[in-house]
Design an enzyme around this catalytic site. Structure first.
Site, PDB file in Angstrom:
ATOM      1  N   LYS A  22       0.900  -1.072  -0.040  1.00 47.39           N
ATOM      2  CA  LYS A  22       0.096  -0.059  -0.104  1.00 47.39           C
ATOM      3  C   LYS A  22       0.753   1.406   0.107  1.00 47.39           C
ATOM      4  O   LYS A  22       0.521   2.268  -0.830  1.00 47.39           O
ATOM      5  CB  LYS A  22      -0.962  -0.036   1.161  1.00 47.39           C
ATOM      6  CG  LYS A  22      -1.537   1.452   1.464  1.00 47.39           C
ATOM      7  CD  LYS A  22      -2.462   1.215   2.819  1.00 47.39           C
ATOM      8  CE  LYS A  22      -1.742   1.677   4.010  1.00 47.39           C
ATOM      9  NZ  LYS A  22      -1.376   2.953   4.213  1.00 47.39           N
ATOM     10  N   ASN A  23       1.916   1.084   0.897  1.00 50.48           N
ATOM     11  CA  ASN A  23       2.762   2.715   1.039  1.00 50.48           C
ATOM     12  C   ASN A  23       3.613   2.788   0.017  1.00 50.48           C
ATOM     13  O   ASN A  23       4.431   3.646   0.032  1.00 50.48           O
ATOM     14  CB  ASN A  23       3.294   2.430   2.397  1.00 50.48           C
ATOM     15  CG  ASN A  23       2.178   2.654   3.524  1.00 50.48           C
ATOM     16  OD1 ASN A  23       1.037   3.028   3.177  1.00 50.48           O
ATOM     17  ND2 ASN A  23       2.457   2.533   4.713  1.00 50.48           N
ATOM     18  N   ARG A  92      -4.788  10.894   4.429  1.00 48.86           N
ATOM     19  CA  ARG A  92      -3.798  11.800   4.443  1.00 48.86           C
ATOM     20  C   ARG A  92      -2.831  11.632   3.592  1.00 48.86           C
ATOM     21  O   ARG A  92      -2.099  12.613   3.198  1.00 48.86           O
ATOM     22  CB  ARG A  92      -3.267  11.887   5.911  1.00 48.86           C
ATOM     23  CG  ARG A  92      -3.502  10.787   6.932  1.00 48.86           C
ATOM     24  CD  ARG A  92      -2.626  11.028   8.003  1.00 48.86           C
ATOM     25  NE  ARG A  92      -1.542  11.901   7.999  1.00 48.86           N
ATOM     26  CZ  ARG A  92      -1.474  13.071   8.292  1.00 48.86           C
ATOM     27  NH1 ARG A  92      -2.600  13.738   8.581  1.00 48.86           N
ATOM     28  NH2 ARG A  92      -0.398  13.727   7.903  1.00 48.86           N
ATOM     29  N   CYS A 116      -5.057  12.834  12.728  1.00 46.36           N
ATOM     30  CA  CYS A 116      -5.703  11.337  12.522  1.00 46.36           C
ATOM     31  C   CYS A 116      -5.784  10.873  14.138  1.00 46.36           C
ATOM     32  O   CYS A 116      -5.287  11.314  14.960  1.00 46.36           O
ATOM     33  CB  CYS A 116      -5.016  10.602  11.356  1.00 46.36           C
ATOM     34  SG  CYS A 116      -3.694   9.546  12.075  1.00 46.36           S
ATOM     35  N   ARG A 121       0.297  14.821  12.985  1.00 50.28           N
ATOM     36  CA  ARG A 121       0.852  14.369  11.803  1.00 50.28           C
ATOM     37  C   ARG A 121       0.981  15.538  10.984  1.00 50.28           C
ATOM     38  O   ARG A 121       0.106  15.786   9.930  1.00 50.28           O
ATOM     39  CB  ARG A 121      -0.046  13.134  11.190  1.00 50.28           C
ATOM     40  CG  ARG A 121       0.027  12.004  12.000  1.00 50.28           C
ATOM     41  CD  ARG A 121      -0.678  10.715  11.373  1.00 50.28           C
ATOM     42  NE  ARG A 121      -0.007  10.306  10.001  1.00 50.28           N
ATOM     43  CZ  ARG A 121      -0.304   9.234   9.569  1.00 50.28           C
ATOM     44  NH1 ARG A 121      -1.402   8.689   9.762  1.00 50.28           N
ATOM     45  NH2 ARG A 121       0.340   8.830   8.458  1.00 50.28           N
ATOM     46  N   ASP A 304       4.402   0.712  12.220  1.00 49.34           N
ATOM     47  CA  ASP A 304       3.506  -0.017  11.753  1.00 49.34           C
ATOM     48  C   ASP A 304       3.118  -1.506  12.096  1.00 49.34           C
ATOM     49  O   ASP A 304       2.006  -2.200  11.685  1.00 49.34           O
ATOM     50  CB  ASP A 304       3.185   0.109  10.096  1.00 49.34           C
ATOM     51  CG  ASP A 304       3.200   1.570   9.700  1.00 49.34           C
ATOM     52  OD1 ASP A 304       3.379   1.672   8.369  1.00 49.34           O
ATOM     53  OD2 ASP A 304       2.723   2.368  10.480  1.00 49.34           O
ATOM     54  N   ILE A 326       7.615   6.985  17.218  1.00 49.89           N
ATOM     55  CA  ILE A 326       7.254   7.767  16.100  1.00 49.89           C
ATOM     56  C   ILE A 326       5.931   8.621  16.041  1.00 49.89           C
ATOM     57  O   ILE A 326       5.858   9.845  15.800  1.00 49.89           O
ATOM     58  CB  ILE A 326       7.110   7.010  14.788  1.00 49.89           C
ATOM     59  CG1 ILE A 326       8.240   5.688  14.559  1.00 49.89           C
ATOM     60  CG2 ILE A 326       6.644   7.449  13.613  1.00 49.89           C
ATOM     61  CD1 ILE A 326       9.533   6.512  14.231  1.00 49.89           C
ATOM     62  N   ARG A 396      -8.965  -0.595   4.489  1.00 53.38           N
ATOM     63  CA  ARG A 396      -7.754   0.469   3.725  1.00 53.38           C
ATOM     64  C   ARG A 396      -6.730  -0.078   3.413  1.00 53.38           C
ATOM     65  O   ARG A 396      -5.879   0.492   2.460  1.00 53.38           O
ATOM     66  CB  ARG A 396      -7.788   1.651   4.837  1.00 53.38           C
ATOM     67  CG  ARG A 396      -9.085   2.419   5.055  1.00 53.38           C
ATOM     68  CD  ARG A 396      -8.610   3.748   5.673  1.00 53.38           C
ATOM     69  NE  ARG A 396      -7.525   4.463   5.289  1.00 53.38           N
ATOM     70  CZ  ARG A 396      -7.020   5.427   5.857  1.00 53.38           C
ATOM     71  NH1 ARG A 396      -7.515   5.985   6.899  1.00 53.38           N
ATOM     72  NH2 ARG A 396      -6.134   6.066   5.332  1.00 53.38           N
TER      73      ARG A 396
HETATM   74  C1  EPZ Z   1       4.053   7.053   6.389  1.00 53.83           C
HETATM   75  O1  EPZ Z   1       3.278   8.225   6.921  1.00 53.83           O
HETATM   76  C2  EPZ Z   1       3.003   5.875   6.375  1.00 53.83           C
HETATM   77  N1  EPZ Z   1       2.122   5.998   5.431  1.00 53.83           N
HETATM   78  C3  EPZ Z   1       2.562   5.453   7.792  1.00 53.83           C
HETATM   79  O2  EPZ Z   1       1.920   4.241   7.408  1.00 53.83           O
HETATM   80  C4  EPZ Z   1       3.788   5.026   8.866  1.00 53.83           C
HETATM   81  O3  EPZ Z   1       3.243   4.779   9.736  1.00 53.83           O
HETATM   82  C5  EPZ Z   1       4.672   6.178   8.792  1.00 53.83           C
HETATM   83  O4  EPZ Z   1       5.304   6.591   7.508  1.00 53.83           O
HETATM   84  C6  EPZ Z   1       5.997   5.921   9.632  1.00 53.83           C
HETATM   85  O5  EPZ Z   1       6.564   4.846   8.994  1.00 53.83           O
HETATM   86  C7  EPZ Z   1       2.331   6.130   4.108  1.00 53.83           C
HETATM   87  O6  EPZ Z   1       3.566   5.645   3.645  1.00 53.83           O
HETATM   88  C8  EPZ Z   1       1.300   6.443   3.148  1.00 53.83           C
HETATM   89  P1  EPZ Z   1       5.776  10.439   8.609  1.00 53.83           P
HETATM   90  P2  EPZ Z   1       3.787   9.575   6.976  1.00 53.83           P
HETATM   91  O7  EPZ Z   1       5.695  11.712   7.682  1.00 53.83           O
HETATM   92  O8  EPZ Z   1       4.780   9.659   6.085  1.00 53.83           O
HETATM   93  C9  EPZ Z   1       6.312  13.884  12.049  1.00 53.83           C
HETATM   94  C10 EPZ Z   1       0.156   2.826   7.731  1.00 53.83           C
HETATM   95  O9  EPZ Z   1      -0.459   2.100   8.871  1.00 53.83           O
HETATM   96  N2  EPZ Z   1       6.085  14.645  10.891  1.00 53.83           N
HETATM   97  O10 EPZ Z   1       7.118   9.522   8.371  1.00 53.83           O
HETATM   98  O11 EPZ Z   1       2.539  10.245   7.327  1.00 53.83           O
HETATM   99  C11 EPZ Z   1       5.069  12.961  12.233  1.00 53.83           C
HETATM  100  O12 EPZ Z   1       4.035  13.627  13.017  1.00 53.83           O
HETATM  101  C12 EPZ Z   1       0.270   4.275   8.012  1.00 53.83           C
HETATM  102  O13 EPZ Z   1       0.095   2.227   6.396  1.00 53.83           O
HETATM  103  C13 EPZ Z   1       6.488  16.090  11.342  1.00 53.83           C
HETATM  104  O14 EPZ Z   1       6.637  16.458  12.279  1.00 53.83           O
HETATM  105  O15 EPZ Z   1       4.481   9.588   8.562  1.00 53.83           O
HETATM  106  C14 EPZ Z   1       5.297  11.740  12.922  1.00 53.83           C
HETATM  107  O16 EPZ Z   1       5.650  12.093  14.378  1.00 53.83           O
HETATM  108  C15 EPZ Z   1       0.020   4.812   9.267  1.00 53.83           C
HETATM  109  N3  EPZ Z   1       6.438  16.920  10.371  1.00 53.83           N
HETATM  110  C16 EPZ Z   1       6.847  11.552  12.378  1.00 53.83           C
HETATM  111  O17 EPZ Z   1       7.366  12.812  11.417  1.00 53.83           O
HETATM  112  C17 EPZ Z   1       6.087  16.679   8.837  1.00 53.83           C
HETATM  113  O18 EPZ Z   1       6.113  17.473   8.052  1.00 53.83           O
HETATM  114  C18 EPZ Z   1       6.935  10.433  11.072  1.00 53.83           C
HETATM  115  O19 EPZ Z   1       5.700  10.677  10.073  1.00 53.83           O
HETATM  116  C19 EPZ Z   1       6.103  15.320   8.536  1.00 53.83           C
HETATM  117  C20 EPZ Z   1       6.189  14.177   9.523  1.00 53.83           C
END
Ligand code: EPZ
Length: 419
Positions: A22-23, A92, A116, A121, A304, A326, A396
């Site tokens: 998916k990702n 998102r 969410c 996020r 995840d 995370i 999803r």
């Molecule tokens: C990706 O989400 C995945 N989704 C998530 O999978 C996964 O849990 C996550 O990465 C972490 O591995 C997809 O790839 C579609 P991040 P993402 O930006 O990119 C902070 C699932 O279950 N952050 O890596 O949205 C954020 O708050 C989903 O399949 C900022 O502060 O996650 C978090 O604490 C859930 N500012 C950390 O970074 C930003 O601009 C990691 O978030 C961006 C992120």
């Protein structure tokens, strides 16, 4: 709405196929915006989130059709640059169209995703990166409004490792003028799969999979054909299913080389995991050992898989500690697991799990994608019947998980709520 009804206690035996990631699919769908012509994608999983990203792209004027499981995506005629709130609020990851739209169309209006269940996020790092590349960013009425002449290459250092942030800026940089360097970049296999797809389109990306990615901008990209990598989180979830049922399963198309940290912890917990090529035999043992886990960006233990692993630990023979580094609110599954008899205490971002002999079936509610998976796993092991409502969370991110588990011998049925 559907619910799942599971009668626990069956050992899982047999073969299961791991679906496409998916990702990896989501950013690659978005990347199709970068070029005219038809991209052809194989091994795309049939998921609600794929339908959603398809709606977002169609709303931009992109043509999408599926032929014998191959997704054909043609972004020749992008007719508008807006990703509306009613679509983005359901997923998102729609924010992934921002980078490609600004790069190709020079403008974009994308709804802010909002928080969410698992955390706030924010997307500040996505926006800071685009500004560093010369985009003008305004936040108006819940939308990101971005405008740019041609983006220019920049050196961007992420405060926090962000997967979609890395992906958004890597996509934007492919058509920028000059070189972009992403430092403290995400190293997930899905980032590498996206980079491979972009390079097949004619992009010039080096270092994907390391913490420093370099992108030399080009004038234009060409459509290509690509096979999505298998889903390492679905594979890990199925492995835990074997663990909680003392089962013996064989996973086909399993991305073992993307799962080192997960396999290491499952072996530490007493499971036998034997890879042979891209098949893996997974055997759960009577005695589940207590293991501590701390989630980290890749190649660390993935967030995840945290909820699923917690279900395994709730049936272990001792005390284990799970630390979530995370997301700030990714223990929503704990309350529901406690209702099934799990002995779990939360202190901040740490869960302390005292293993119990058995869990008991109960009526529970799914709240987010991976939390719902952890409840399915608990239901497979529990005494009696477990009913899981709001199963759309599961749909999803898992392609027919209930069918795959039933094929392995689980007593699991999907019924309409109220039946
Ligand atoms: C990706 O989400 C995945 N989704 C998530 O999978 C996964 O849990 C996550 O990465 C972490 O591995 C997809 O790839 C579609 P991040 P993402 O930006 O990119 C902070 C699932 O279950 N952050 O890596 O949205 C954020 O708050 C989903 O399949 C900022 O502060 O996650 C978090 O604490 C859930 N500012 C950390 O970074 C930003 O601009 C990691 O978030 C961006 C992120």
């Amino acid at each position: 709405m559907d619910k799942l009804v599971i009668r626990g206690g069956e050992r899982l035996i047999g073969d299961a196929e791991v679906s496409g990631s998916k990702n990896s699919s989501l950013p690659i769908f978005a990347a199709s915006l970068l070029t005219e012509g038809e991209n052809r994608l194989h091994n795309v999983p049939k998921l609600r989130d794929i339908l959603t990203i398809g709606k977002v792209l169609k709303n931009l004027g992109v043509k999408i059709r599926e032929e014998d499981g191959v997704y054909c995506i043609d972004a020749t005629d992008v007719t508008n640059e807006e990703a509306p709130y009613d679509l983005v609020k359901t997923m998102r990851a729609s924010i992934l169209v921002l980078g490609p739209l600004v790069a190709r169309m020079r403008k974009a209006r994308v709804s802010l995703p909002g928080g969410c269940a698992i955390g706030a996020r924010p997307i500040n790092l996505h926006l800071l990166g685009l500004e560093a590349m010369g985009a003008k960013i305004d936040l108006r009425r819940g939308y990101v409004e971005a405008k740019a002449d041609r983006l220019k290459g920049a050196t961007i250092s992420f405060d926090t490792v962000t997967v979609t942030g890395t992906e958004n800026l890597m996509m934007a940089a492919t058509l920028a003028k000059g070189k972009t360097i992403l430092q403290n970049a995400a190293m997930e296999p899905e980032v590498v799969d996206l980079a491979n797809f972009l390079n097949k389109m004619g992009a010039r990306i080096e270092g994907a999979g390391t913490g420093v990615i370099q992108i030399e901008g080009v004038e234009s990209l060409q459509p290509t054909e690509h096979t999505i990598i298998p889903d390492r989180i679905e594979a890990g979830t199925l492995m835990v299913a074997a663990g909680v049922t003392r089962g013996n399963i064989r996973l086909l198309h399993c991305p073992v080389h993307h799962m080192e940290a997960v396999i290491h912890k499952l072996r530490e917990a007493g499971m036998e995991i034997d890879p042979e090529g891209n098949e893996v035999t997974v055997v759960g043992n009577r005695r589940i050992r207590s293991v501590d886990v701390k989630t980290q960006p890749y190649p660390g233990f993935p967030t995840d898989m945290q909820a699923q692993f917690m279900t395994l630990m709730s049936l272990s023979r001792g005390l284990s500690i799970i630390t979530e580094t995370i997301f700030e609110n990714r223990f929503i599954h704990v309350n529901e697991l406690q209702r099934m008899g799990a002995d779990i205490r939360i202190q901040g971002n740490t869960a302390i799990i005292q293993g119990v002999e058995s869990l008991s079936g109960a009526q529970v509610m799914a709240t987010d994608l991976r939390a719902s998976a952890s409840l399915v796993l608990a239901g497979l092991a529990a005494d009696g019947i477990t009913e899981i409502s709001r199963v759309y969370h599961l749909d999803r991110g898992y392609e027919g998980l209930d069918k795959k588990l039933a094929k392995l011998g689980a007593n699991i049925k999907r019924v309409k709520e109220g039946e």
